[in-house]
Design a protein around this motif. Structure first.
Motif, short mmCIF file in Angstrom:
data_model
loop_
_atom_site.label_atom_id
_atom_site.label_comp_id
_atom_site.label_asym_id
_atom_site.label_seq_id
_atom_site.Cartn_x
_atom_site.Cartn_y
_atom_site.Cartn_z
N HIS A 1 46.53 11.93 34.05
CA HIS A 1 46.69 10.50 34.37
C HIS A 1 47.90 9.92 33.65
O HIS A 1 48.59 9.06 34.19
N GLN B 1 50.98 11.04 35.55
CA GLN B 1 51.11 10.25 36.78
C GLN B 1 51.71 8.88 36.47
O GLN B 1 52.60 8.42 37.18
N ARG B 2 51.23 8.23 35.42
CA ARG B 2 51.75 6.91 35.05
C ARG B 2 53.21 6.99 34.63
O ARG B 2 54.01 6.12 34.98
N GLN C 1 55.39 9.23 35.67
CA GLN C 1 56.18 9.47 36.89
C GLN C 1 56.35 8.18 37.69
O GLN C 1 57.42 7.91 38.22
N GLU C 2 55.31 7.37 37.75
CA GLU C 2 55.40 6.09 38.44
C GLU C 2 56.41 5.16 37.77
O GLU C 2 57.16 4.47 38.45
N GLU C 3 56.44 5.16 36.43
CA GLU C 3 57.40 4.33 35.72
C GLU C 3 58.82 4.80 35.99
O GLU C 3 59.72 3.98 36.25
N ASP D 1 59.91 6.48 38.61
CA ASP D 1 60.23 6.17 40.01
C ASP D 1 60.54 4.69 40.20
O ASP D 1 61.44 4.34 40.98
N ALA D 2 59.82 3.82 39.51
CA ALA D 2 60.05 2.38 39.67
C ALA D 2 61.36 1.93 39.03
O ALA D 2 62.05 1.07 39.59
N ARG E 1 63.72 8.00 42.68
CA ARG E 1 63.15 9.33 42.80
C ARG E 1 64.20 10.44 42.82
O ARG E 1 63.89 11.60 42.59
N TYR F 1 56.98 3.24 28.43
CA TYR F 1 55.89 4.22 28.43
C TYR F 1 56.42 5.62 28.12
O TYR F 1 55.80 6.37 27.35
#
Length: 64
Positions: A13, A16-17, A19-21, A23-24, A28, A42
């Protein structure tokens, strides 16, 4: 590096968080640069936590 990989395997988890940071903030299709560091709190916290788990050098200095 192995401690970081172990942490990511044990805590998907968090991976995943992170990777989301990335990407945002960065997107990508290109890696983060030194300019993006202040926008990735993060990721910075993950690096600091990895160093806390397994420091690069001993924390105490041997006395003579």
């Amino acid at each position: 590096m192995s401690v970081f990989v172990l942490a990511m395997v044990l805590h998907p988890h968090a991976m995943q968080r992170a990777q989301e940071e990335i990407d945002a903030v960065v997107g990508r299709y290109h890696p983060p640069s030194s300019i993006d560091v202040h926008k990735l709190p993060y990721i910075k916290a993950m690096a600091m936590e990895t160093l806390r788990w397994r420091p690069i050098a001993p924390l105490s200095i041997p006395r003579a």
